[in-house]
Design an enzyme around this catalytic site. Sequence first.
Site, PDB file in Angstrom:
ATOM      1  N   LYS A  75       3.791 -56.827 -63.922  1.00  0.00           N
ATOM      2  CA  LYS A  75       4.022 -56.770 -62.482  1.00  0.00           C
ATOM      3  C   LYS A  75       3.331 -57.920 -61.746  1.00  0.00           C
ATOM      4  O   LYS A  75       3.710 -58.264 -60.624  1.00  0.00           O
ATOM      5  CB  LYS A  75       3.534 -55.429 -61.926  1.00  0.00           C
ATOM      6  N   ASP A 123       3.240 -47.203 -58.087  1.00  0.00           N
ATOM      7  CA  ASP A 123       2.650 -46.290 -59.064  1.00  0.00           C
ATOM      8  C   ASP A 123       1.316 -46.841 -59.541  1.00  0.00           C
ATOM      9  O   ASP A 123       0.614 -46.188 -60.308  1.00  0.00           O
ATOM     10  CB  ASP A 123       3.583 -46.124 -60.275  1.00  0.00           C
TER      11      ASP A 123
END
Length: 398
Positions: A75, A123
């Site tokens: 990410k 998340d």
Amino acid sequence: MLLLNQRPEHNQPLVAADAESLGMAGGERAECYLEARHNHAETPLHALPALAGELGIAALHVKDEGQRLGLGSFKALGGAYAVMRLVLEEAGKWLGRDVDVSEIGEPRVREIASGMIFVCATDGNHGRSVAQGASLVGARSVIFVHAGVSAERVAAIAGFGAEIVEVEGGYDHAVREVARVGAERGWKIVSNTSWLGYERVPGLVMQGYTVIVRETLRSMPEPPTHVFLQAGVGGFAAAIAGHMAVMLGPRRPKAIVVEPQRSACVYASAEAGRPATIANPEPTVMTMLECAEPSLVAWRVLARVGDAFMTVDEEDAIAVMKRLARPLGNDPAIVSGESGGAGLAGLVRAAGDRDMRAALGLDGHSRVLVINSEGATDHGRFAELVGMAPEEVFPQTT
């Protein structure tokens, strides 16, 4: 469960917008931006011949994103990249000219960035990337977290100076809150999922992920025949499969999309033939993949270049974490977080099932790529599940 892609779009060209964001020029630009970051280094590509032999395939390679840019996950390539792109575009408007990435630290650009606020839901890992990107350019960030995000992951996000907003419900509810609040306050929404009318920025996030493909193909002796890709909203899987299709054309590997059985919105979409929402997804140990709604952009790409969709169980993911930490033979030890090894869990399950092997064409000639999408982004949880601390598996783990 395994479902082959029988959609009419399968093997058709990407639509123009997706071909642009996942094409060669976009990938080259993402690499250029990455090289502008001071702590940039390619992540390792590991060969695991012992495990490949056990699975009855010719070769197995693992691209280890657990060491990416100090954030511990792939990410790091997406959210921060999108933030940098948006800041330079805003600076271009103010300065009346194109602003190059080499100017990202210039005082005038940082002054412009200081007036921008970036917001996202997470998340854990995407929010950390957006917060890091905002910190790099001198902007502010507001990150929405739901109750399922661990305290260690929240603290890591806050460590970049982000304002943390806690919301009830799961990830998908947090996404809706970001869309509402961001629109009301004029903040820059940097989501890794897309919805009707909001596609460009998630496309930029996905474009950042294409760096993984480019690094991997430069390092592999031959392109893979199969790639097993974990999915939450699907952006990661779509970016990897889509860019591979662009780079390799008819030689592209079969792309198998792997999700937790408890939260398989892409699989449900493949069954329905359209983006589908899971009414009551259950919590899963693969927390980064716990999503009830697919990204519209990701589904559009995967309907074309995703060759099969499958699910894995909780114990499959934990078993892979343990196997990578305690490798066979001379295979290297790898720190893999709860969601990091889901693609490998899919391969292990498929390789052990005669019907799945036949359906996917897995045999002694197959060269398989999987991506360890995260390391131990929650050290306590890793130790609890694996029975070893991350630094015991790999001493350089931070």
